[in-house]
Motif scaffolding. Structure first.
Motif, PDB file in Angstrom:
ATOM      1  N   VAL A   1     -24.657   3.303  92.232  1.00 11.28           N
ATOM      2  CA  VAL A   1     -24.754   4.678  91.724  1.00 11.28           C
ATOM      3  C   VAL A   1     -25.903   4.784  90.720  1.00 11.28           C
ATOM      4  CG1 VAL A   1     -23.576   6.469  90.390  1.00 11.28           C
ATOM      5  CG2 VAL A   1     -22.297   5.138  92.085  1.00 11.28           C
ATOM      6  N   ALA A   2     -25.971   3.840  89.814  1.00  9.83           N
ATOM      7  CA  ALA A   2     -27.003   3.880  88.776  1.00  9.83           C
ATOM      8  C   ALA A   2     -28.405   3.806  89.352  1.00  9.83           C
ATOM      9  CB  ALA A   2     -26.778   2.745  87.780  1.00  9.83           C
ATOM     10  N   GLY A   3     -28.566   3.089  90.452  1.00 12.95           N
ATOM     11  CA  GLY A   3     -29.889   2.910  91.026  1.00 12.95           C
ATOM     12  C   GLY A   3     -30.269   3.899  92.107  1.00 12.95           C
ATOM     13  N   ALA A   4     -29.373   4.806  92.464  1.00 13.01           N
ATOM     14  CA  ALA A   4     -29.652   5.755  93.545  1.00 13.01           C
ATOM     15  C   ALA A   4     -30.814   6.671  93.175  1.00 13.01           C
ATOM     16  CB  ALA A   4     -28.411   6.582  93.861  1.00 13.01           C
ATOM     17  N   GLU A   5     -31.700   6.892  94.123  1.00  9.44           N
ATOM     18  CA  GLU A   5     -32.918   7.651  93.866  1.00  9.44           C
ATOM     19  C   GLU A   5     -32.857   9.077  94.407  1.00  9.44           C
ATOM     20  OE1 GLU A   5     -35.932   5.145  95.535  1.00  9.44           O
ATOM     21  OE2 GLU A   5     -35.931   3.809  93.791  1.00  9.44           O
ATOM     22  N   VAL A   6     -31.655   9.566  94.653  1.00  7.47           N
ATOM     23  CA  VAL A   6     -31.475  10.948  95.111  1.00  7.47           C
ATOM     24  C   VAL A   6     -30.382  11.605  94.267  1.00  7.47           C
ATOM     25  CG1 VAL A   6     -32.218  10.471  97.475  1.00  7.47           C
ATOM     26  CG2 VAL A   6     -29.785  10.243  96.863  1.00  7.47           C
ATOM     27  N   PRO A   7     -30.348  12.930  94.230  1.00  4.39           N
ATOM     28  CA  PRO A   7     -29.281  13.608  93.483  1.00  4.39           C
ATOM     29  C   PRO A   7     -27.910  13.317  94.085  1.00  4.39           C
ATOM     30  CG  PRO A   7     -31.091  15.113  93.965  1.00  4.39           C
ATOM     31  CD  PRO A   7     -31.336  13.881  94.777  1.00  4.39           C
TER      32      PRO A   7
ATOM     33  N   PRO B   1      -9.304  12.777  86.364  1.00  2.29           N
ATOM     34  CA  PRO B   1     -10.489  13.538  86.775  1.00  2.29           C
ATOM     35  C   PRO B   1     -11.741  13.185  85.996  1.00  2.29           C
ATOM     36  CG  PRO B   1      -8.967  14.932  85.538  1.00  2.29           C
ATOM     37  CD  PRO B   1      -8.239  13.654  85.836  1.00  2.29           C
ATOM     38  N   GLU B   2     -11.581  12.531  84.857  1.00  2.00           N
ATOM     39  CA  GLU B   2     -12.752  12.135  84.077  1.00  2.00           C
ATOM     40  C   GLU B   2     -13.658  11.141  84.812  1.00  2.00           C
ATOM     41  OE1 GLU B   2      -9.669  13.734  81.475  1.00  2.00           O
ATOM     42  OE2 GLU B   2      -9.637  12.099  82.960  1.00  2.00           O
ATOM     43  N   HIS B   3     -13.175  10.582  85.922  1.00  2.55           N
ATOM     44  CA  HIS B   3     -14.009   9.635  86.668  1.00  2.55           C
ATOM     45  C   HIS B   3     -15.304  10.285  87.137  1.00  2.55           C
ATOM     46  CE1 HIS B   3     -13.642  11.066  90.857  1.00  2.55           C
ATOM     47  NE2 HIS B   3     -12.437  11.451  90.514  1.00  2.55           N
ATOM     48  N   ALA B   4     -15.263  11.588  87.452  1.00  2.00           N
ATOM     49  CA  ALA B   4     -16.460  12.242  87.983  1.00  2.00           C
ATOM     50  C   ALA B   4     -17.574  12.292  86.943  1.00  2.00           C
ATOM     51  CB  ALA B   4     -16.109  13.647  88.465  1.00  2.00           C
ATOM     52  N   ALA B   5     -17.244  12.722  85.732  1.00  2.00           N
ATOM     53  CA  ALA B   5     -18.254  12.776  84.676  1.00  2.00           C
ATOM     54  C   ALA B   5     -18.730  11.379  84.307  1.00  2.00           C
ATOM     55  CB  ALA B   5     -17.688  13.487  83.448  1.00  2.00           C
ATOM     56  N   ALA B   6     -17.818  10.398  84.298  1.00  4.05           N
ATOM     57  CA  ALA B   6     -18.206   9.033  83.960  1.00  4.05           C
ATOM     58  C   ALA B   6     -19.157   8.458  85.008  1.00  4.05           C
ATOM     59  CB  ALA B   6     -16.964   8.149  83.835  1.00  4.05           C
ATOM     60  N   ALA B   7     -18.893   8.745  86.281  1.00  2.00           N
ATOM     61  CA  ALA B   7     -19.785   8.274  87.337  1.00  2.00           C
ATOM     62  C   ALA B   7     -21.139   8.967  87.246  1.00  2.00           C
ATOM     63  CB  ALA B   7     -19.157   8.510  88.705  1.00  2.00           C
ATOM     64  N   ALA B   8     -21.133  10.275  87.009  1.00  3.63           N
ATOM     65  CA  ALA B   8     -22.391  11.011  86.904  1.00  3.63           C
ATOM     66  C   ALA B   8     -23.233  10.529  85.739  1.00  3.63           C
ATOM     67  CB  ALA B   8     -22.109  12.506  86.771  1.00  3.63           C
TER      68      ALA B   8
ATOM     69  N   PRO C   1     -29.224   9.741  85.855  1.00  3.76           N
ATOM     70  CA  PRO C   1     -29.693  11.047  85.387  1.00  3.76           C
ATOM     71  C   PRO C   1     -29.850  12.083  86.494  1.00  3.76           C
ATOM     72  CG  PRO C   1     -31.483   9.441  85.366  1.00  3.76           C
ATOM     73  CD  PRO C   1     -30.218   8.685  85.626  1.00  3.76           C
ATOM     74  N   ARG C   2     -29.855  11.657  87.748  1.00  2.00           N
ATOM     75  CA  ARG C   2     -29.949  12.593  88.864  1.00  2.00           C
ATOM     76  C   ARG C   2     -28.586  13.139  89.277  1.00  2.00           C
ATOM     77  NH1 ARG C   2     -33.372   8.311  90.077  1.00  2.00           N
ATOM     78  NH2 ARG C   2     -35.562   8.845  90.512  1.00  2.00           N
TER      79      ARG C   2
END
Length: 268
Positions: free
Chosen positions: A200-206, A220-227, A231-232
């Motif tokens: 996830v951290a290295g993904a080069e697309v949104p 549900p906090e998993h979504a914000a933590a993953a995002a 930065p994309r």
């Protein structure tokens, strides 16, 4: 609707504009591609070319022995190579979401425009630095927690109290056998052990991480933590939805999905 099959094990249906931007839909563990029944017409109506995919083990096909998350990523690569020209928008629910990360880990994002993950944490094991995993799944019980299938957590809203959402869920999952075969159990346990955060951290697309506000599997906090890993990436929580967000809150989810997928297109 167009139907297709690759080698008898990867099946899909195609909807919408054949010249539209491709959107590939992957369902969760054991769920059929028809579980996207509420989103397919919305996406097709928005001008996308929609491909709802049944990888091996979905849609009435048996899961082969030895299937792990690496195999799932390779299966997706096989499908994309054969069926999609150009860059696709990939949408994965539950295990289908982490199948996308398996694909990205092996093949990169050259064929990907953007990614949507629907109620799936990138790491299911709860650790001191990641309290966003599957409820109750810790290092102390990591070897046994998923031994007999998907544990009941006592979280979320019981199915019988979900009203119309429960009806939609049952209709979408009709014909799916809840019992696990040996290969399905092995895949589930491999899925639970994986940690896709570095990918996830290295993904080069949104990427968009969507959480069910009442998910029975993880907070549900998993979504914000993953995002926050990239930065994309961004996050959204669908209120009054359990784990099966796309089936339980189809209108709210479908509207947000189209809005997000349109970004970067000529229409968006």
């Amino acid at each position: 609707m167009i139907t297709g099959e690759l080698g008898g094990s990867i099946r899909h249906t195609e909807h919408g504009d054949p010249d539209g931007e491709p959107v590939v839909l992957l369902a969760g563990f054991k769920a059929p591609a028809t579980s996207w029944r509420f989103q397919i017409p919305v996406l097709a109506g928005a001008g996308f070319r929609v491909l709802a995919v049944d990888l091996p083990g979905h849609g009435g096909t048996a899961l082969p022995e030895g299937t792990d998350m690496d195999v799932r990523g390779r299966d997706l690569h096989t499908f994309l190579t054969a069926a999609v020209a150009g860059r696709a928008r990939l949408v994965g629910a539950s295990m289908g979401g982490n199948t996308l990360w398996s694909y990205v880990a092996r093949f990169g994002t050259g064929a990907v425009e953007r990614i949507v993950i629907v109620d799936q944490t990138p790491a299911m094991l709860n650790t001191p630095d990641w309290p966003h995993g599957f409820y109750g799944y810790t290092e102390e019980n990591a070897d046994t927690y998923f031994r007999d299938g998907i544990p009941r957590t006592g979280r979320g809203v019981p199915l019988l109290r979900r009203g119309a959402a429960a009806v939609r869920l049952l209709v979408a999952m009709r014909g799916t056998d809840p019992a696990l075969t040996g290969p399905e159990g092995e895949l589930l346990r491999d899925h639970a052990r994986r940690d896709w955060r570095p990918v996830v951290a290295g993904a080069e697309v949104p990427a968009l991480f969507v959480a069910g506000g009442r998910s029975e599997f993880w907070p549900p906090e998993h979504a914000a933590a993953a995002a926050a890993l990239n930065p994309r990436a961004s996050a959204a929580v669908v209120g009054r939805a359990g784990h099966a967000v796309n089936m339980e809150r189809p209108r709210a989810f479908g509207h947000g999905l189209v809005e997000y997928l349109r970004r970067g297109t000529a229409a968006g």
